[in-house]
Write an enzyme that holds these catalytic residues in place. Structure first.
Site, PDB file in Angstrom:
ATOM      1  N   ASP A   8      -0.696  -7.332   0.137  1.00 23.07           N
ATOM      2  CA  ASP A   8       0.554  -6.910  -0.455  1.00 23.07           C
ATOM      3  C   ASP A   8       1.482  -8.476  -0.123  1.00 23.07           C
ATOM      4  OD1 ASP A   8      -0.846  -5.041   0.716  1.00 23.07           O
ATOM      5  OD2 ASP A   8       0.858  -3.642   0.652  1.00 23.07           O
ATOM      6  N   GLU A  39       2.963  -5.008  -4.907  1.00 19.46           N
ATOM      7  CA  GLU A  39       4.111  -3.961  -4.808  1.00 19.46           C
ATOM      8  C   GLU A  39       5.214  -4.390  -4.211  1.00 19.46           C
ATOM      9  OE1 GLU A  39       4.080  -0.145  -3.240  1.00 19.46           O
ATOM     10  OE2 GLU A  39       3.656  -0.937  -1.239  1.00 19.46           O
ATOM     11  N   ASN A  40       5.110  -5.257  -3.174  1.00 18.58           N
ATOM     12  CA  ASN A  40       6.324  -5.792  -2.608  1.00 18.58           C
ATOM     13  C   ASN A  40       6.933  -7.319  -3.223  1.00 18.58           C
ATOM     14  OD1 ASN A  40       4.606  -4.391  -0.190  1.00 18.58           O
ATOM     15  ND2 ASN A  40       6.519  -3.502  -0.636  1.00 18.58           N
ATOM     16  N   ASN A  67       3.157   2.474  -3.155  1.00 16.85           N
ATOM     17  CA  ASN A  67       4.276   3.390  -3.045  1.00 16.85           C
ATOM     18  C   ASN A  67       5.643   2.801  -3.704  1.00 16.85           C
ATOM     19  OD1 ASN A  67       3.845   2.078  -0.681  1.00 16.85           O
ATOM     20  ND2 ASN A  67       5.688   2.852   0.242  1.00 16.85           N
ATOM     21  N   HIS A  68       5.591   1.383  -3.659  1.00 12.58           N
ATOM     22  CA  HIS A  68       6.945   0.751  -4.063  1.00 12.58           C
ATOM     23  C   HIS A  68       6.806   0.379  -5.674  1.00 12.58           C
ATOM     24  CE1 HIS A  68       9.128   0.658  -0.456  1.00 12.58           C
ATOM     25  NE2 HIS A  68       7.883   0.192   0.161  1.00 12.58           N
ATOM     26  N   HIS A 153      -4.171   2.196  -0.798  1.00 11.95           N
ATOM     27  CA  HIS A 153      -2.829   1.869  -0.249  1.00 11.95           C
ATOM     28  C   HIS A 153      -2.426   2.809   0.656  1.00 11.95           C
ATOM     29  CE1 HIS A 153       0.719  -0.801  -0.584  1.00 11.95           C
ATOM     30  NE2 HIS A 153       1.597   0.202  -0.502  1.00 11.95           N
ATOM     31  N   HIS A 178      -1.125  -1.809   2.420  1.00  9.51           N
ATOM     32  CA  HIS A 178       0.334  -0.974   2.692  1.00  9.51           C
ATOM     33  C   HIS A 178       0.560  -1.533   4.121  1.00  9.51           C
ATOM     34  CE1 HIS A 178       3.247   1.936   2.788  1.00  9.51           C
ATOM     35  NE2 HIS A 178       2.863   2.600   3.832  1.00  9.51           N
ATOM     36  N   HIS A 180       0.721  -3.785   6.069  1.00  7.17           N
ATOM     37  CA  HIS A 180       0.861  -5.470   6.127  1.00  7.17           C
ATOM     38  C   HIS A 180       0.335  -6.052   7.290  1.00  7.17           C
ATOM     39  CE1 HIS A 180       4.848  -4.969   3.102  1.00  7.17           C
ATOM     40  NE2 HIS A 180       3.473  -4.383   2.744  1.00  7.17           N
TER      41      HIS A 180
HETATM   42 FE   FE2 Z   1       3.116  -0.096   0.237  1.00  4.93          FE
END
Ligand code: FE2
Length: 276
Positions: A8, A39-40, A67-68, A153, A178, A180
């Protein structure tokens, strides 16, 4: 075949580290296929079209999410124009974009990439196990794809390990994202699938999950949100995994963590030395 995955990408610090490091890694390892979880990447929340193009230009073949994915609302629209951007496959039917795709690697191999999201301590999505099963049935390893890579994720290590064993021998690799935080459980499962519970983030580890520390600490202390989380700006560690694939079986021969730059102990695969 040589597969690279980077975890991520968090905010500007993570992005700049990946943009600088990925082209060098791709060349140094003669990687055939690269997947990056983005995604981040836009201020810590979601992905913009401009950033997606930066990651693709830096050498990512496919960008996965989680999710993001919709935090930057424009992604709901531009995802339809980018085959190489995936969102979790077990989102409700009718969700924009795709959760899996078959992509051509530099060596000519066809790589099936599946992006799935867990449900334990996360949103109430469709069953990721059955969604992955359906994607594998539609494009099985060896008959439909030369390699199968799954970015799972998810929050819970139990769900990640269970999915790894569920597809063991039917996928080249299951890599968790996810949390991190990189885990040290990288291994080849008994059926030949490379597995790690979490690849870790590309971001500043002098942080709480890539975010500046004060606000997360304050929320734990007071249960009050004072301001938005902001990505931490210090030197990022680029975290990921390298997977050496047996071209005959499509299964993994070796898996090793990558941790470069920033504060974490450094790690690189030793199976892709120049004379390998
Ligand atoms: Fe995530």
């Amino acid at each position: 075949m040589r597969l690279l995955f980077l975890g991520d990408v968090v905010g500007r610090a993570g992005r700049l580290a990946v943009l600088e490091t990925l082209p060098k890694l791709r060349a140094r390892y003669a990687a055939d296929f690269v997947i990056v979880n983005g995604e981040n990447s836009a201020g810590g929340f979601g992905i913009s079209e401009a950033i997606l193009n930066e990651l693709l230009d830096a050498g990512a073949d496919v960008v996965t999410t989680g999710n993001h994915v919709w935090d930057q609302r424009e992604a709901l629209v531009f995802i339809e124009r980018y085959d190489r951007l995936l969102r979790p496959i077990n989102f409700p039917s009718g969700t924009p974009g795709k959760g899996a795709g078959l992509f051509k690697a530099a060596n000519g191999a066809d790589v099936l990439v599946i992006n799935a999201m867990g449900r334990v301590f996360m949103g109430d999505l469709d069953d990721p196990f059955r969604a992955v099963e359906d994607a594998l049935a539609a494009c099985p390893l060896k008959t439909g794809a030369d390699a199968v890579f799954i970015d799972f994720h998810a929050e819970a290590t139990s769900e990640k390990e269970a999915l790894g064993h569920f597809v063991d021998g039917r996928a080249t690799a299951v890599v968790g994202t996810h949390t991190h935080v990189p885990t040290a459980d990288h291994q080849i499962l008994t059926g030949g699938t490379a597995y790690i519970s979490d690849a870790g983030m590309c971001g500043d580890f002098d942080s709480v999950l890539g975010m500046e520390k004060d606000e997360p600490i304050s929320r734990f202390l007071t249960k009050i949100s004072s301001r938005r989380f902001a990505p931490s700006k210090g030197d990022a560690t680029v975290c990921g995994v390298a997977i050496d694939v047996d071209d005959r079986s499509g299964l993994a021969r070796a898996v090793a963590p990558i941790r470069l730059g920033g504060r974490l102990s450094q790690a690189e695969p030793d199976f892709w030395s120049e004379d390998a």
